[in-house]
Design a protein around this motif. Sequence first.
Motif, PDB file in Angstrom:
ATOM      1  N   SER A  42      29.778  -1.289   9.964  1.00 25.32           N
ATOM      2  CA  SER A  42      28.650  -0.462  10.360  1.00 25.32           C
ATOM      3  C   SER A  42      29.052   1.003  10.275  1.00 25.32           C
ATOM      4  CB  SER A  42      28.164  -0.856  11.752  1.00 25.32           C
ATOM      5  OG  SER A  42      28.936  -0.228  12.718  1.00 25.32           O
ATOM      6  N   GLU A  43      28.188   1.824   9.728  1.00 24.51           N
ATOM      7  CA  GLU A  43      28.495   3.237   9.530  1.00 24.51           C
ATOM      8  C   GLU A  43      27.203   4.028   9.440  1.00 24.51           C
ATOM      9  OE1 GLU A  43      30.504   3.755   5.832  1.00 24.51           O
ATOM     10  OE2 GLU A  43      28.906   2.887   4.630  1.00 24.51           O
ATOM     11  N   LYS A  44      27.330   5.359   9.618  1.00 26.64           N
ATOM     12  CA  LYS A  44      26.130   6.199   9.606  1.00 26.64           C
ATOM     13  C   LYS A  44      25.996   6.992   8.315  1.00 26.64           C
ATOM     14  CE  LYS A  44      25.520   6.467  14.546  1.00 26.64           C
ATOM     15  NZ  LYS A  44      26.827   5.883  14.979  1.00 26.64           N
ATOM     16  N   THR A  45      27.141   7.300   7.686  1.00 27.78           N
ATOM     17  CA  THR A  45      27.068   7.977   6.386  1.00 27.78           C
ATOM     18  C   THR A  45      27.628   7.045   5.323  1.00 27.78           C
ATOM     19  OG1 THR A  45      29.150   9.010   6.961  1.00 27.78           O
ATOM     20  CG2 THR A  45      27.182  10.355   7.210  1.00 27.78           C
ATOM     21  N   PRO A  46      26.965   6.996   4.167  1.00 25.36           N
ATOM     22  CA  PRO A  46      27.330   6.004   3.147  1.00 25.36           C
ATOM     23  C   PRO A  46      28.731   6.211   2.585  1.00 25.36           C
ATOM     24  CG  PRO A  46      25.327   7.222   2.544  1.00 25.36           C
ATOM     25  CD  PRO A  46      25.885   7.894   3.728  1.00 25.36           C
ATOM     26  N   SER A  47      29.545   5.176   2.619  1.00 27.67           N
ATOM     27  CA  SER A  47      30.850   5.292   1.974  1.00 27.67           C
ATOM     28  C   SER A  47      31.070   4.163   0.972  1.00 27.67           C
ATOM     29  CB  SER A  47      31.964   5.325   3.027  1.00 27.67           C
ATOM     30  OG  SER A  47      31.837   4.246   3.898  1.00 27.67           O
ATOM     31  N   CYS A  48      30.021   3.408   0.711  1.00 28.18           N
ATOM     32  CA  CYS A  48      30.158   2.324  -0.258  1.00 28.18           C
ATOM     33  C   CYS A  48      29.585   2.784  -1.600  1.00 28.18           C
ATOM     34  CB  CYS A  48      29.418   1.091   0.252  1.00 28.18           C
ATOM     35  SG  CYS A  48      29.618  -0.331  -0.814  1.00 28.18           S
ATOM     36  N   HIS A  49      30.399   2.704  -2.636  1.00 29.13           N
ATOM     37  CA  HIS A  49      29.975   3.163  -3.966  1.00 29.13           C
ATOM     38  C   HIS A  49      29.745   1.984  -4.900  1.00 29.13           C
ATOM     39  CE1 HIS A  49      31.024   7.599  -3.638  1.00 29.13           C
ATOM     40  NE2 HIS A  49      31.220   7.082  -2.424  1.00 29.13           N
TER      41      HIS A  49
END
Length: 590
Positions: A42-49
């Motif tokens: 779970s995260e708030k800023t996208p880090s999956c590319h």
Amino acid sequence: MKLSDEFLERVKQANDIVSMMSRHVELKKAGRDFVCLCPFHSEKTPSCHVYTDSQSFYCFGCGAGGSVFTFTQLTQNLEFVEAVRFLAERTGIPLPDDEGGAEALNKRSRIYEMNKAAAKFFVKCLDTHTEGISFLRNRGLSDNTIRKYGLGYAPDSWNSLKQHMNSLGYHDTELVEAFLLKQNQKGNIYDVFRDRVMFPVIDRTGRVIAFSGRIVNENTEGVGKYVNTSDTPVYTKGDNLFSINFAKNSKRKYMILCEGNIDAVMLNQAGFDNAVAVLGTALTPSQARLLRFYCEEVVLAFDADSAGEKATVKAINLLNREGLAARVLQSDLMKRAGGDPDSYIKEYGAQSFEELVEGSGSAISFELDKLKKAVNLEAPEGRAEYLKKGVALLCQIENLYERTVYGFDLARDCEVTPTVVNDVIEAALETKRRFGNKEERRELLNPAVKRDKINPESAQYPKEETAERGIIAFLFHSPDKLPVILRALSPNDFPTAFNRKLFETLILRLNKKESVSRESLGGGFSAEEMGRIEKVITENADLPFTDGRLSDYINVLTEHKNNINKKSYNEMNNQEGLEQIERIKERLKI
Ligand SMILES: [Zn+2]
């Protein structure tokens, strides 16, 4: 199943990773590629590319990554071959027929079928035998809950399930393999679950993978309270959590981890759809990873007895190691109610349990509390003892602010000033930094370095491990460099196990003129390991693939190899020397 490179490539082409992933997450365009909030943490800023050219994804936050096959494995909890089959079938690509592999796959799907049929049978028996249903109703379970969980009853008989399953065309050998029947030494085959209420264990994708049976008659002698399915081709003990099929959809940010299935069911009935149970084992690392998939925090609601407390301490450590925060339910209150969440809710109601959860302390205060209870704070010796043990505990906390806050509590209880506690902690940490073992010291000096679960030796050989990854990235990018590399190195010169295995695999495949694409490797590595492979490829993608860089990496490993050779030469000399002394002693008869 032997899946050819061509076949995998075809399936991959037919299942565009961008469209597959956009069914699960919202993708945002970023140049040629896409980014999204990671579906695996779970995260708030996208880090999956998501990379369109290579048809792959990589999350810089949690390290998940790989091809469309890995993505399907992770989202649907499938084995590699199952993921390939799923993607082939949905796009109408006929599967290659291959005896061995297809057989294994069929065996698994047949066990799922058998489990489903058995679950139906147990549900039916709940109607025809009063023992089961009255046990469940007496425990306070509503008929709704019983239906929702598909609870059932296994009759007090040696062969009722056997007969039923035989009549459906399943034979004994496969039923034994599915852990529904057992064979004793005399060769007799009989039902595993007898006179028990049955809890089907359902995985994240809704398949019945196992059973957990609880005795109905508490006075039955010589049998365990719970019998759980042991390892089968579709189930590994300690890999799953009871009720995860409901909890994974919960809106709450945390999960409640209980010991007993009934606790999880009762909590669910009371509105806590985020409760799961451990299924007859102590919490395992793979269960912790499963939890991490869905939440960031776990509230431990183990039984309030000493066994439960021990399990709690172990679970806290395990959860922290997997990067999950842990809280512990106040055991005193629970003890007063009868020791477990089930009895607490019956006594005080759901609202009160909610308050209990909200007020539950952090894992650290739980442990400090335990230390405090073991000493007499009235006496100076008691306070000294508590101070010493408390400091040792606080030294294990990596976060400085947390450490300071708990330091205050400790200081107050020991009747010293916070500065004193702080100084003692600092001194203890300093000693650890200087004299602790290498790995511990590295973690202390650089707390950001988390233990590497996929390749644990990376902490021991940081420089070499970087070189290993560099060389591997070269092989992915320019396989024609293999002869140059092999002239200097062999797999044995790779000091870390995971990279060694990967290097070996690449050599084998390249020698057989097979592809080294991420798709083709999926069969030999787990979905988590595929994430690591993706990392190696991604982090090197923008670096220049020059001969100079390659030879730098080779030099690092060659130097390491030479050092080891030198060392073993010295050891050999020692050994030889000792043997020589022995021979002389023998001759002189000393
Ligand atoms: Zn992630």
